[in-house]
Design a protein around this motif. Structure first.
Motif, PDB file in Angstrom:
ATOM      1  N   VAL A 137      39.227  38.729  30.113  1.00 30.21           N
ATOM      2  CA  VAL A 137      37.958  38.194  30.599  1.00 30.21           C
ATOM      3  C   VAL A 137      37.013  39.321  31.016  1.00 30.21           C
ATOM      4  CG1 VAL A 137      36.863  36.765  32.357  1.00 30.21           C
ATOM      5  CG2 VAL A 137      39.012  36.031  31.318  1.00 30.21           C
ATOM      6  N   LEU A 138      37.539  40.350  31.661  1.00 27.41           N
ATOM      7  CA  LEU A 138      36.696  41.480  32.064  1.00 27.41           C
ATOM      8  C   LEU A 138      36.093  42.158  30.841  1.00 27.41           C
ATOM      9  CD1 LEU A 138      38.804  43.067  34.948  1.00 27.41           C
ATOM     10  CD2 LEU A 138      36.671  41.779  35.157  1.00 27.41           C
ATOM     11  N   ALA A 139      36.899  42.282  29.782  1.00 27.05           N
ATOM     12  CA  ALA A 139      36.383  42.897  28.556  1.00 27.05           C
ATOM     13  C   ALA A 139      35.293  42.039  27.927  1.00 27.05           C
ATOM     14  CB  ALA A 139      37.539  43.111  27.572  1.00 27.05           C
ATOM     15  N   LEU A 140      35.511  40.716  27.910  1.00 29.32           N
ATOM     16  CA  LEU A 140      34.507  39.810  27.342  1.00 29.32           C
ATOM     17  C   LEU A 140      33.222  39.813  28.170  1.00 29.32           C
ATOM     18  CD1 LEU A 140      36.764  36.762  26.377  1.00 29.32           C
ATOM     19  CD2 LEU A 140      35.726  38.430  24.832  1.00 29.32           C
ATOM     20  N   ARG A 141      33.338  40.012  29.459  1.00 30.92           N
ATOM     21  CA  ARG A 141      32.162  40.022  30.328  1.00 30.92           C
ATOM     22  C   ARG A 141      31.511  41.405  30.414  1.00 30.92           C
ATOM     23  NH1 ARG A 141      33.687  37.994  36.047  1.00 30.92           N
ATOM     24  NH2 ARG A 141      31.413  38.121  36.283  1.00 30.92           N
ATOM     25  N   GLY A 142      32.129  42.383  29.770  1.00 26.79           N
ATOM     26  CA  GLY A 142      31.583  43.730  29.820  1.00 26.79           C
ATOM     27  C   GLY A 142      31.761  44.400  31.164  1.00 26.79           C
ATOM     28  N   ARG A 143      32.757  43.980  31.920  1.00 26.83           N
ATOM     29  CA  ARG A 143      33.033  44.563  33.233  1.00 26.83           C
ATOM     30  C   ARG A 143      34.097  45.647  33.109  1.00 26.83           C
ATOM     31  NH1 ARG A 143      31.200  41.248  37.408  1.00 26.83           N
ATOM     32  NH2 ARG A 143      29.350  40.155  36.636  1.00 26.83           N
ATOM     33  N   PRO A 144      34.063  46.652  33.983  1.00 27.79           N
ATOM     34  CA  PRO A 144      35.055  47.727  33.911  1.00 27.79           C
ATOM     35  C   PRO A 144      36.467  47.235  34.223  1.00 27.79           C
ATOM     36  CG  PRO A 144      33.732  47.911  35.901  1.00 27.79           C
ATOM     37  CD  PRO A 144      33.085  46.863  35.062  1.00 27.79           C
ATOM     38  N   LEU A 145      37.442  47.717  33.475  1.00 29.36           N
ATOM     39  CA  LEU A 145      38.823  47.293  33.667  1.00 29.36           C
ATOM     40  C   LEU A 145      39.414  47.830  34.961  1.00 29.36           C
ATOM     41  CD1 LEU A 145      40.331  47.591  30.068  1.00 29.36           C
ATOM     42  CD2 LEU A 145      39.500  45.551  31.247  1.00 29.36           C
ATOM     43  N   ARG A 146      38.734  48.741  35.615  1.00 28.07           N
ATOM     44  CA  ARG A 146      39.253  49.250  36.881  1.00 28.07           C
ATOM     45  C   ARG A 146      39.299  48.153  37.951  1.00 28.07           C
ATOM     46  NH1 ARG A 146      34.126  51.741  36.658  1.00 28.07           N
ATOM     47  NH2 ARG A 146      32.640  50.952  38.230  1.00 28.07           N
ATOM     48  N   GLN A 147      38.616  47.029  37.714  1.00 21.08           N
ATOM     49  CA  GLN A 147      38.689  45.915  38.651  1.00 21.08           C
ATOM     50  C   GLN A 147      40.095  45.320  38.721  1.00 21.08           C
ATOM     51  OE1 GLN A 147      35.612  42.947  38.245  1.00 21.08           O
ATOM     52  NE2 GLN A 147      34.004  44.461  37.902  1.00 21.08           N
ATOM     53  N   LEU A 148      40.915  45.625  37.718  1.00 19.40           N
ATOM     54  CA  LEU A 148      42.302  45.158  37.747  1.00 19.40           C
ATOM     55  C   LEU A 148      43.070  45.777  38.913  1.00 19.40           C
ATOM     56  CD1 LEU A 148      43.186  45.412  33.943  1.00 19.40           C
ATOM     57  CD2 LEU A 148      42.908  43.303  35.263  1.00 19.40           C
ATOM     58  N   LYS A 149      42.565  46.892  39.436  1.00 26.28           N
ATOM     59  CA  LYS A 149      43.263  47.590  40.510  1.00 26.28           C
ATOM     60  C   LYS A 149      43.078  46.941  41.871  1.00 26.28           C
ATOM     61  CE  LYS A 149      42.898  52.134  38.246  1.00 26.28           C
ATOM     62  NZ  LYS A 149      42.396  53.533  38.388  1.00 26.28           N
ATOM     63  N   ASP A 150      42.290  45.859  41.958  1.00 23.38           N
ATOM     64  CA  ASP A 150      42.068  45.254  43.275  1.00 23.38           C
ATOM     65  C   ASP A 150      43.246  44.395  43.742  1.00 23.38           C
ATOM     66  OD1 ASP A 150      41.906  42.833  41.885  1.00 23.38           O
ATOM     67  OD2 ASP A 150      39.721  42.721  42.019  1.00 23.38           O
ATOM     68  N   ASN A 151      44.256  44.214  42.875  1.00 21.38           N
ATOM     69  CA  ASN A 151      45.503  43.510  43.210  1.00 21.38           C
ATOM     70  C   ASN A 151      45.324  42.012  43.492  1.00 21.38           C
ATOM     71  OD1 ASN A 151      47.205  45.808  43.022  1.00 21.38           O
ATOM     72  ND2 ASN A 151      46.591  46.460  45.070  1.00 21.38           N
ATOM     73  N   SER A 152      44.133  41.474  43.271  1.00 27.06           N
ATOM     74  CA  SER A 152      43.948  40.035  43.476  1.00 27.06           C
ATOM     75  C   SER A 152      44.707  39.232  42.425  1.00 27.06           C
ATOM     76  CB  SER A 152      42.462  39.681  43.442  1.00 27.06           C
ATOM     77  OG  SER A 152      41.880  40.008  42.185  1.00 27.06           O
ATOM     78  N   ALA A 153      44.737  39.735  41.185  1.00 23.88           N
ATOM     79  CA  ALA A 153      45.499  39.054  40.132  1.00 23.88           C
ATOM     80  C   ALA A 153      46.992  39.086  40.442  1.00 23.88           C
ATOM     81  CB  ALA A 153      45.224  39.710  38.778  1.00 23.88           C
ATOM     82  N   LEU A 154      47.453  40.188  41.019  1.00 24.29           N
ATOM     83  CA  LEU A 154      48.866  40.302  41.388  1.00 24.29           C
ATOM     84  C   LEU A 154      49.238  39.260  42.433  1.00 24.29           C
ATOM     85  CD1 LEU A 154      51.604  41.762  41.417  1.00 24.29           C
ATOM     86  CD2 LEU A 154      50.642  43.346  43.107  1.00 24.29           C
ATOM     87  N   LEU A 155      48.410  39.089  43.452  1.00 26.01           N
ATOM     88  CA  LEU A 155      48.704  38.112  44.497  1.00 26.01           C
ATOM     89  C   LEU A 155      48.698  36.697  43.943  1.00 26.01           C
ATOM     90  CD1 LEU A 155      49.252  37.400  47.418  1.00 26.01           C
ATOM     91  CD2 LEU A 155      46.784  37.502  47.859  1.00 26.01           C
ATOM     92  N   THR A 156      47.718  36.375  43.109  1.00 22.35           N
ATOM     93  CA  THR A 156      47.676  35.045  42.493  1.00 22.35           C
ATOM     94  C   THR A 156      48.930  34.790  41.663  1.00 22.35           C
ATOM     95  OG1 THR A 156      45.250  35.057  42.400  1.00 22.35           O
ATOM     96  CG2 THR A 156      46.395  33.561  40.899  1.00 22.35           C
ATOM     97  N   ALA A 157      49.356  35.797  40.899  1.00 22.84           N
ATOM     98  CA  ALA A 157      50.555  35.650  40.073  1.00 22.84           C
ATOM     99  C   ALA A 157      51.797  35.419  40.923  1.00 22.84           C
ATOM    100  CB  ALA A 157      50.728  36.891  39.205  1.00 22.84           C
TER     101      ALA A 157
END
Length: 349
Positions: free
Chosen positions: A61-81
């Motif tokens: 989704v970040l790639a499709l939205r043109g957002r930097p992939l460094r946002q993956l480092k915020d660990n929010s996806a990890l907590l949701t998972a």
């Protein structure tokens, strides 16, 4: 010096979002270990599948939205998972966790604009989607280890999740059978079914799934998540009003109901130490994005969740009501915040 305006979640401590989320994940570890101890390696496998799916979906989704992939480092996806992985039965099929996690990240989180913009808790949105769509798979919990007729190894769990059968050819349904030939259900589900069939509380509690405070295995899992929740409070990662209001109101309403109809309702201890009560009170309802932000609002929000948990468990069609209660309370947050907004100092009352 640039002045950056950003959306919630905001935290008063000098922690960035990635550190805050990572520490919350650390506090989940006691509960995860207890869950794996009592219900097998499948819970850990579900968590790993959820983490891989969450990061893959978020990166897409970040790639499709043109957002930097460094946002993956915020660990929010990890907590949701993590929250989705531990909410699923340990031997649920692999595609169940993939569907739920992808929906949580893509629809419940990123479709609203990403972290800080979602109206509802993404993990609970995914859980309700799966529960409504696949109720049989979502309620197929194994018996605790000491009640299992056929102990499940790591290899058996892996095989059952991806093929539907253990290495010895047992299906998850067969693994749910207890030594007396009955099929295992969670303590709350057993109570709900028993009351519906007209049995008394004493008759229902004779089931082998009950033992100790609130059901074999489940009580210790909840106590482990309680320990993790107290760590959250000790580290000041969350504030006390929401969990205290949830647990206090649930205790009060369940006690009143139990005093009125002791043979027709679950005991307060059963409500507090079974199902997803502790993880809901400390790790889900306290989500800084979807929860109330004012002090009085947090108390009202917590009391509302506690009341809804009791009402849905007692009179609704689902034995565990934490996800529904949190989502319904999320809807009321804008109104609660508007009504409890502090008066500006010096303003006319």
């Amino acid at each position: 010096m640039a002045f950056t305006i950003s959306s919630s979640p905001h935290d008063r401590a000098p922690l960035d979002t990635a550190t805050l989320m990572r520490r919350v994940c650390y506090c989940l570890i006691p509960g995860i270990l207890a869950q794996c101890w009592f219900f097998g390696w499948g819970s850990l496998i579900q968590i790993l599948l959820a983490v891989l799916t969450a990061y893959g979906a978020e990166a897409l989704v970040l790639a499709l939205r043109g957002r930097p992939l460094r946002q993956l480092k915020d660990n929010s996806a990890l907590l949701t998972a993590l929250l989705i992985g531990i909410a699923l039965p340990s031997l649920a099929p692999w595609w169940l966790v993939v569907i739920g996690t992808a929906f949580a990240i893509i629809v419940a989180k990123q479709l609203y604009g990403g972290i800080g913009q979602n109206l509802f808790n993404p993990a609970m949105v995914a859980y309700v989607l799966l529960l409504v769509s696949f109720p049989l798979h979502m309620t197929s919990w194994l018996p605790p280890l000491e009640l299992q007729l056929y102990p499940v190894t790591f290899a058996d769990s892996l095989s059952a999740i991806f093929t539907g059968f253990t290495l010895d050819g047992f299906s998850p349904h067969q693994l749910r059978e207890l030594a007396d030939g009955t099929t295992m259900a969670t303590p709350l589900d057993t109570l709900k079914t028993g009351f519906t069939q007209g049995h008394t509380g004493g008759e229902i509690l004779s089931s082998p799934v009950f033992g100790g405070l609130a059901g074999i295995g489940w009580q210790w899992v909840n106590l482990a998540y309680l320990a993790g929740g107290l760590m959250l409070l000790r580290l000041k990662l969350i504030s006390w009003p929401i969990p205290v209001a949830i647990l206090g109101s649930l205790l009060l309403f369940s006690l009143l109901g139990f005093l009125v109809a002791p043979d027709g309702t679950a005991s307060p201890m059963m409500h507090l130490l079974s199902g997803a009560t502790m993880i809901g009170a400390f790790f889900i309802a306290t989500d800084p994005v979807s929860a109330s932000t004012t002090f009085r609002g947090r108390l009202i929000y917590g009391v509302l969740i506690g009341l809804l948990i009791y009402l849905i468990r007692t009179f609704g069609g689902y034995p565990d009501a934490v996800a529904f209660a949190v989502l319904l309370a999320n809807i009321t947050v804008p109104m609660i915040d508007a009504l409890t907004k502090p008066t500006t100092y010096g303003a006319a009352r």
